[in-house]
Design a protein around this motif. Structure first.
Motif, mmCIF file in Angstrom:
data_model
loop_
_atom_site.group_PDB
_atom_site.id
_atom_site.type_symbol
_atom_site.label_atom_id
_atom_site.label_comp_id
_atom_site.label_asym_id
_atom_site.label_seq_id
_atom_site.Cartn_x
_atom_site.Cartn_y
_atom_site.Cartn_z
ATOM 1 N N SER A 20 26.898 -30.557 39.707
ATOM 2 C CA SER A 20 26.773 -31.597 38.690
ATOM 3 C C SER A 20 26.325 -30.963 37.365
ATOM 4 C CB SER A 20 25.757 -32.642 39.141
ATOM 5 O OG SER A 20 24.482 -32.051 39.267
ATOM 6 N N PRO A 21 26.689 -31.560 36.259
ATOM 7 C CA PRO A 21 26.305 -30.984 34.949
ATOM 8 C C PRO A 21 24.803 -30.812 34.777
ATOM 9 C CG PRO A 21 27.997 -32.660 34.694
ATOM 10 C CD PRO A 21 27.572 -32.713 36.127
ATOM 11 N N ALA A 22 24.020 -31.687 35.399
ATOM 12 C CA ALA A 22 22.566 -31.591 35.241
ATOM 13 C C ALA A 22 22.014 -30.286 35.795
ATOM 14 C CB ALA A 22 21.892 -32.776 35.933
ATOM 15 N N SER A 23 22.699 -29.707 36.783
ATOM 16 C CA SER A 23 22.197 -28.464 37.378
ATOM 17 C C SER A 23 22.232 -27.303 36.395
ATOM 18 C CB SER A 23 23.012 -28.111 38.624
ATOM 19 O OG SER A 23 24.364 -27.860 38.286
ATOM 20 N N TYR A 24 23.103 -27.398 35.390
ATOM 21 C CA TYR A 24 23.193 -26.315 34.415
ATOM 22 C C TYR A 24 21.997 -26.290 33.467
ATOM 23 C CZ TYR A 24 27.963 -25.482 35.937
ATOM 24 O OH TYR A 24 29.051 -25.161 36.687
ATOM 25 N N LEU A 25 21.193 -27.342 33.482
ATOM 26 C CA LEU A 25 19.994 -27.345 32.654
ATOM 27 C C LEU A 25 19.046 -26.226 33.057
ATOM 28 C CD1 LEU A 25 19.260 -31.176 32.410
ATOM 29 C CD2 LEU A 25 20.209 -29.687 30.634
ATOM 30 N N TYR A 26 19.089 -25.841 34.346
ATOM 31 C CA TYR A 26 18.223 -24.761 34.808
ATOM 32 C C TYR A 26 18.616 -23.414 34.200
ATOM 33 C CZ TYR A 26 16.625 -28.137 38.274
ATOM 34 O OH TYR A 26 16.097 -29.242 38.893
ATOM 35 N N LEU A 27 19.849 -23.334 33.714
ATOM 36 C CA LEU A 27 20.306 -22.086 33.109
ATOM 37 C C LEU A 27 19.925 -21.969 31.636
ATOM 38 C CD1 LEU A 27 23.945 -21.906 34.549
ATOM 39 C CD2 LEU A 27 21.932 -20.693 35.364
ATOM 40 N N LEU A 28 19.491 -23.076 31.037
ATOM 41 C CA LEU A 28 19.248 -23.069 29.599
ATOM 42 C C LEU A 28 18.213 -22.036 29.153
ATOM 43 C CD1 LEU A 28 19.446 -26.776 28.407
ATOM 44 C CD2 LEU A 28 20.942 -24.862 27.825
ATOM 45 N N PRO A 29 17.054 -21.904 29.823
ATOM 46 C CA PRO A 29 16.083 -20.905 29.335
ATOM 47 C C PRO A 29 16.662 -19.492 29.278
ATOM 48 C CG PRO A 29 15.044 -22.391 30.908
ATOM 49 C CD PRO A 29 16.501 -22.694 30.948
ATOM 50 N N ALA A 30 17.340 -19.075 30.365
ATOM 51 C CA ALA A 30 17.935 -17.737 30.360
ATOM 52 C C ALA A 30 19.073 -17.656 29.343
ATOM 53 C CB ALA A 30 18.441 -17.382 31.755
ATOM 54 N N ILE A 32 19.443 -19.378 26.533
ATOM 55 C CA ILE A 32 18.888 -19.319 25.173
ATOM 56 C C ILE A 32 18.330 -17.935 24.883
ATOM 57 C CG2 ILE A 32 17.037 -20.194 23.706
ATOM 58 C CD1 ILE A 32 17.421 -22.911 25.064
ATOM 59 N N LEU A 33 17.668 -17.355 25.885
ATOM 60 C CA LEU A 33 17.085 -16.027 25.688
ATOM 61 C C LEU A 33 18.162 -14.981 25.455
ATOM 62 C CD1 LEU A 33 14.379 -14.465 25.740
ATOM 63 C CD2 LEU A 33 14.808 -14.021 28.155
ATOM 64 N N VAL A 34 19.202 -14.997 26.295
ATOM 65 C CA VAL A 34 20.255 -13.993 26.183
ATOM 66 C C VAL A 34 21.056 -14.180 24.905
ATOM 67 C CG1 VAL A 34 22.387 -13.137 27.211
ATOM 68 C CG2 VAL A 34 20.416 -13.611 28.662
ATOM 69 N N VAL A 35 21.502 -15.414 24.661
ATOM 70 C CA VAL A 35 22.318 -15.668 23.472
ATOM 71 C C VAL A 35 21.485 -15.494 22.203
ATOM 72 C CG1 VAL A 35 23.625 -17.421 22.212
ATOM 73 C CG2 VAL A 35 23.899 -17.191 24.690
ATOM 74 N N GLY A 36 20.248 -16.021 22.218
ATOM 75 C CA GLY A 36 19.422 -15.980 21.014
ATOM 76 C C GLY A 36 18.975 -14.590 20.619
ATOM 77 N N ILE A 37 18.764 -13.723 21.606
ATOM 78 C CA ILE A 37 18.272 -12.379 21.291
ATOM 79 C C ILE A 37 19.401 -11.357 21.285
ATOM 80 C CG2 ILE A 37 16.795 -10.498 22.113
ATOM 81 C CD1 ILE A 37 14.824 -12.556 23.068
ATOM 82 N N VAL A 38 20.206 -11.353 22.340
ATOM 83 C CA VAL A 38 21.227 -10.313 22.470
ATOM 84 C C VAL A 38 22.440 -10.608 21.590
ATOM 85 C CG1 VAL A 38 22.746 -9.108 24.054
ATOM 86 C CG2 VAL A 38 20.446 -9.769 24.796
ATOM 87 N N HIS A 39 23.089 -11.737 21.846
ATOM 88 C CA HIS A 39 24.350 -11.991 21.152
ATOM 89 C C HIS A 39 24.150 -12.302 19.674
ATOM 90 C CE1 HIS A 39 25.304 -12.744 25.450
ATOM 91 N NE2 HIS A 39 26.423 -12.122 25.115
#
Length: 303
Positions: A20-30, A32-39
């Protein structure tokens, strides 16, 4: 032809809920960290690489691809790239050979097996700053290493191992090999534990020597481990900075300068932030090439 058996409706419902789409909320912290810092960092660096900027002032002059053109004609860049390539080839090759032989030794010797595993892996967990500082002291002309060699008959050595252009890079390579051979040993030791003992026993019955068994049977069976160590070792060599900076800082001259050290020197030491950004993009491209190579070769190996 037999028809496929459909899973019960309850199983299908649970499967749908699992994705379900709600399960992807658990991926948001990682994420945000990867996209915000690395990419985002890589994207910003691409922009900085088109500027003539010292990294401090609020103004910068756009220069387009001039930094990249300068890089292609910069002899220190090519020297640092060559040193990085030599460092990668030498360290990976020596670590694989020593790690493989050490794993075979541990697997064939029942006595003190646990102690040997511990001693082999201890250098890996040491901080590079500790290792570099210790060897920098040991390898001075009046350091402990020269005193140990001078205790041998007909030897009176006062070699400056890290200050001599003829020996500095080779010495750093050996320091790195000493520290990280334990990682190669760990990979090979785990892989040897998966080798079918009946294959080895059959080869010995057929009259194969120990060297022939290792060369023609064991080594090919560990091709997956060889691949992992080569690719990861290459990426690690591209990122090497601390051991070089803390022992020689790229000297004497530029004989031990590696690509990461040259980026640091340009961006931080000489305030050429735009040119340092261009150098870092070149390093990023090389790392991505080997990362893609690892994924492709790993997928092929799995098939």
């Amino acid at each position: 032809m037999m028809s496929a058996i459909a899973p019960p409706s309850g199983v299908r419902a649970r499967h749908r809920r699992r994705f379900s789409p709600a399960s992807y909320l658990y991926l948001l912290p990682a994420l945000i960290l990867v996209v915000g810092i690395v990419h985002v960092g890589i994207a910003a660096n691409i922009g900085y690489s088109t500027l003539d900027w010292n990294g401090i002032s609020a103004t910068a002059v756009p220069v387009g691809l001039a930094n990249y053109a300068t890089m292609l004609t910069d002899p220190v860049f090519w020297t640092s790239l060559g040193n990085t390539a030599l460092f990668a080839v030498a360290t990976i090759g020596l670590q694989m050979v020593f790690g493989f032989l050490l794993a075979v030794l541990v697997r064939t010797r029942a006595a003190l097996r646990g102690l040997l595993r511990t001693l082999a892996f201890v250098p890996v967990v040491l901080a590079p700053a500790v290792v570099a500082t210790s060897f920098r002291i040991l390898l001075t002309p009046d350091g402990g290493f020269n005193r140990m060699l001078s205790a041998l008959p007909f030897a009176d050595i006062d070699q400056a191992w890290l200050a001599d252009p003829r020996t500095a890079l080779g010495t750093i390579i050996l320091i790195n090999v000493w520290q990280y051979t334990g990682y190669s040993f760990l990979i090979y030791d785990a892989a040897l534990g998966q080798v079918d003992g009946s294959v080895l026993e059959a080869s010995r019955i057929d009259g194969a020597s120990t060297g022939q068994v290792l060369r023609h049977i064991v080594a090919p069976l560990l091709s997956g481990s060889h691949l992992v160590l080569i690719v990861l070792g290459t990426i690690s060599a591209l990122k090497t900075f601390d051991i070089v900076y803390l022992t020689t800082a790229g000297g004497p001259g530029n004989t031990t300068q590696v690509l990461t050290g040259y980026i640091y020197k340009q961006a931080i030491g000489q305030f050429h932030a735009g040119y340092g950004a261009a150098l870092s993009i070149a390093l990023c491209v090389l790392a991505m090439i080997f990362a893609v190579l690892q994924v492709r070769l790993s997928s092929r190996e799995a098939r």
